[in-house]
Design an enzyme around this catalytic site. Structure first.
Site, PDB file in Angstrom:
ATOM      1  N   ASP A 133       0.847  -1.203   0.000  1.00 26.54           N
ATOM      2  CA  ASP A 133       0.000   0.000   0.000  1.00 26.54           C
ATOM      3  C   ASP A 133       0.884   1.255   0.000  1.00 26.54           C
ATOM      4  O   ASP A 133       0.849   2.039   0.938  1.00 26.54           O
ATOM      5  CB  ASP A 133      -0.966   0.008   1.213  1.00 26.54           C
ATOM      6  N   ASP A 165       6.709   1.232   1.990  1.00 32.32           N
ATOM      7  CA  ASP A 165       6.405   0.206   0.969  1.00 32.32           C
ATOM      8  C   ASP A 165       7.224   0.454  -0.295  1.00 32.32           C
ATOM      9  O   ASP A 165       7.728  -0.486  -0.924  1.00 32.32           O
ATOM     10  CB  ASP A 165       4.931   0.250   0.555  1.00 32.32           C
ATOM     11  N   ASN A 174      -2.590   2.689   3.599  1.00 33.68           N
ATOM     12  CA  ASN A 174      -2.039   4.017   3.893  1.00 33.68           C
ATOM     13  C   ASN A 174      -2.877   5.112   3.236  1.00 33.68           C
ATOM     14  O   ASN A 174      -2.995   6.216   3.752  1.00 33.68           O
ATOM     15  CB  ASN A 174      -0.595   4.116   3.403  1.00 33.68           C
ATOM     16  N   THR A 177       2.920  -6.017   2.808  1.00 37.71           N
ATOM     17  CA  THR A 177       3.429  -4.864   3.560  1.00 37.71           C
ATOM     18  C   THR A 177       2.323  -3.841   3.831  1.00 37.71           C
ATOM     19  O   THR A 177       2.599  -2.692   4.152  1.00 37.71           O
ATOM     20  CB  THR A 177       4.610  -4.182   2.827  1.00 37.71           C
ATOM     21  N   PHE A 199      -0.902  -0.765  12.694  1.00 36.61           N
ATOM     22  CA  PHE A 199      -1.808  -0.269  11.642  1.00 36.61           C
ATOM     23  C   PHE A 199      -2.267  -1.357  10.665  1.00 36.61           C
ATOM     24  O   PHE A 199      -3.480  -1.518  10.419  1.00 36.61           O
ATOM     25  CB  PHE A 199      -1.127   0.874  10.878  1.00 36.61           C
ATOM     26  N   ASN A 200      -1.331  -2.090  10.051  1.00 35.69           N
ATOM     27  CA  ASN A 200      -1.722  -3.041   9.000  1.00 35.69           C
ATOM     28  C   ASN A 200      -2.700  -4.099   9.522  1.00 35.69           C
ATOM     29  O   ASN A 200      -3.588  -4.551   8.791  1.00 35.69           O
ATOM     30  CB  ASN A 200      -0.490  -3.758   8.425  1.00 35.69           C
ATOM     31  N   HIS A 218       9.791   0.095   8.473  1.00 32.28           N
ATOM     32  CA  HIS A 218       8.914  -1.068   8.698  1.00 32.28           C
ATOM     33  C   HIS A 218       8.975  -2.052   7.518  1.00 32.28           C
ATOM     34  O   HIS A 218       9.466  -3.162   7.643  1.00 32.28           O
ATOM     35  CB  HIS A 218       7.465  -0.606   8.874  1.00 32.28           C
ATOM     36  N   ASP A 219       8.408  -1.632   6.391  1.00 31.95           N
ATOM     37  CA  ASP A 219       8.227  -2.571   5.278  1.00 31.95           C
ATOM     38  C   ASP A 219       9.550  -3.115   4.708  1.00 31.95           C
ATOM     39  O   ASP A 219       9.622  -4.301   4.362  1.00 31.95           O
ATOM     40  CB  ASP A 219       7.374  -1.928   4.181  1.00 31.95           C
TER      41      ASP A 219
END
Ligand code: BDR
Ligand code: CA
Length: 310
Positions: free
Chosen positions: A12, A17, A41, A125, A166-167, A239-240
Site C-alpha cells: 500500500d 512500501d 495508507n 506490507t 496499523f496493517n 517497517h516494510d
C-alpha cells in the site's frame, strides 16, 4: 537454474512500501513475479497510482494488479498523517503510463502462483485484505505457496492503538484467515522495525550519492522522517523494508516461534496480535516465526547497498 525466491508483493505505497519494493526489485536473491496493491495508507486508487510511479521510475516490467477497495468486513481506515494526502508525499514524479492488469489482485495472484515452477512466497506490507480474499476464494493456491511473510503487528505493543499495529488493525479478519491458513508464516513487526532507523546521516548519504534512485529514497525519507521525529523517533523506522531484508538475509533477525492469534472483536484490543507464551503444555504448536531482534547496522547496510545498486 533460477534459485531466486519468487515473490508476489502486496503493498500500500506508502513511503516504506516504496523503499521495500525498490529493494525487492534490486535484489539478486528475489524474483518479483508481480505486485498487487491494497487499500491502507491511502485509498486503493492512490496506492495503485503510487505503485505505478515507483515501477515506472525504475523502468520495471513487473506486472501490477490492484486489489480490494475496502477491508473484508470493515470500513477503510487510512494514514494521511504518516504518508500525506497522496499516500507518498514528498518527491515529484514524472507522468507515467505503467499498465495495470484488468484482473483483480486475487485472480492475478492465483494465476501467477499456479504457473510458478517453484512455490511462491507471498509478501504483505499493507493490510492483508487481498491475501484473505485469495486464500478464501482459491484455497488450491496453498499447495504452491512456500510461506507468507508479512509486515505487521507487534508482540510487545501497537502503534495505531496501544494494542494494534496499523496493517493488522485495518483488516484483522483478513489476518485471521492468514494465521489460520496452515501455511508457514513469518511475522516481522514493530518489535524490530522501530529499531530499524534510517537517521539523518544515512539519508544525507543517499542524497549525496546523486543518482536518481538514492535521491528519490532520500526525498521519500525526508517526509517520513519528519512525521516520526515529531512523535519522538530518533530516525525513520523502516517497517516494510524489514520484511524484504528478512527474505534476502534472514540472519539480520532473530526469529522466535509462537502460536499467534489476532483479536477481531475486542473493545480496546481489536487488531492486537497475541503470542501464546504460556509455560505449559496447553498452548497449540507455533503457527509462525516472529522477528524479535534485529542487527540494525547490517540491515541499514543492506538497504543502502540495494538502493545504490540502481
Ligand atoms: C505499517 O503501516 C504503514 O503506515 C506502513 O507502510 C507500514 O506498512 C507500519 O505500522
Ligand atoms: Ca505498508
Amino acid at each position: 537454474m533460477d534459485d531466486r525466491i519468487p515473490i508476489i508483493m502486496d503493498c500500500d505505497p506508502g513511503h516504506d512500501d516504496a523503499i521495500a519494493l525498490l529493494m525487492a526489485l534490486a535484489s539478486e536473491k528475489i524474483n518479483v513475479l508481480g505486485v498487487t496493491t491494497t487499500a491502507g495508507n491511502q485509498t486503493l486508487a492512490k496506492t495503485t497510482a503510487n505503485a505505478r510511479k515507483i515501477l515506472s521510475f525504475v523502468g520495471s516490467h513487473v506486472p501490477l494488479a490492484k486489489g480490494n477497495e475496502k477491508p473484508m468486513a470493515r470500513e477503510l481506515e487510512i494514514a494521511p498523517a504518516v504518508h500525506g494526502a497522496s499516500g507518498m508525499d514528498g518527491p515529484v514524479f514524472p507522468p507515467n503510463d505503467y499498465p495495470v492488469s484488468s484482473e483483480p489482485a486475487w485472480d492475478f495472484s492465483r494465476r501467477l502462483i499456479l504457473a510458478s515452477p517453484v512455490p511462491v512466497t507471498l509478501v504483505a506490507t499493507g493490510p492483508q485484505t487481498n491475501l484473505g480474499i485469495l486464500l478464501s476464494k482459491y484455497p488450491e493456491v496453498k499447495k504452491n505457496i512456500r510461506e507468507i511473510a508479512f509486515l505487521g503487528g507487534g508482540i510487545d505493543h501497537g502503534n495505531w492503538t496501544a494494542a494494534a499495529e496499523f496493517n493488522i488493525l485495518v483488516d484483522p479478519e483478513a489476518v485471521k484467515i492468514v494465521l489460520e491458513s496452515g501455511l508457514p508464516i513469518r511475522m516481522v513487526g514493530l518489535d524490530v522495525t522501530e529499531k530499524a532507523l534510517m537517521k539523518h546521516a544515512d539519508i544525507e548519504e543517499l542524497r549525496n550519492d546523486g543518482r536518481p534512485v538514492p535521491v528519490l529514497v532520500a526525498q521519500l525519507l525526508d517526509f517520513f522522517l519528519k512525521f516520526h521525529e515529531e512523535i519522538g523517533f530518533a530516525g525513520a523506522p523502516m517497517h516494510d523494508p524489514c520484511v524484504i531484508a528478512y527474505l534476502i538475509d534472514p540472519i539480520i533477525f532473530k526469529m522466535v516461534p509462537y502460536y499467534l492469534q489476532v483479536e477481531t472483536r475486542g473493545t480496546i484490543t481489536t487488531g492486537m496480535i497475541l503470542a501464546d507464551k504460556r509455560l505449559n503444555n496447553k498452548k497449540p504448536s507455533p503457527n509462525a516465526e516472529v522477528a524479535m531482534e534485529i542487527d540494525r547496522d547490517r540491515f541499514i547496510a543492506l538497504l543502502k547497498k540495494l538502493v545504490k545498486s540502481y
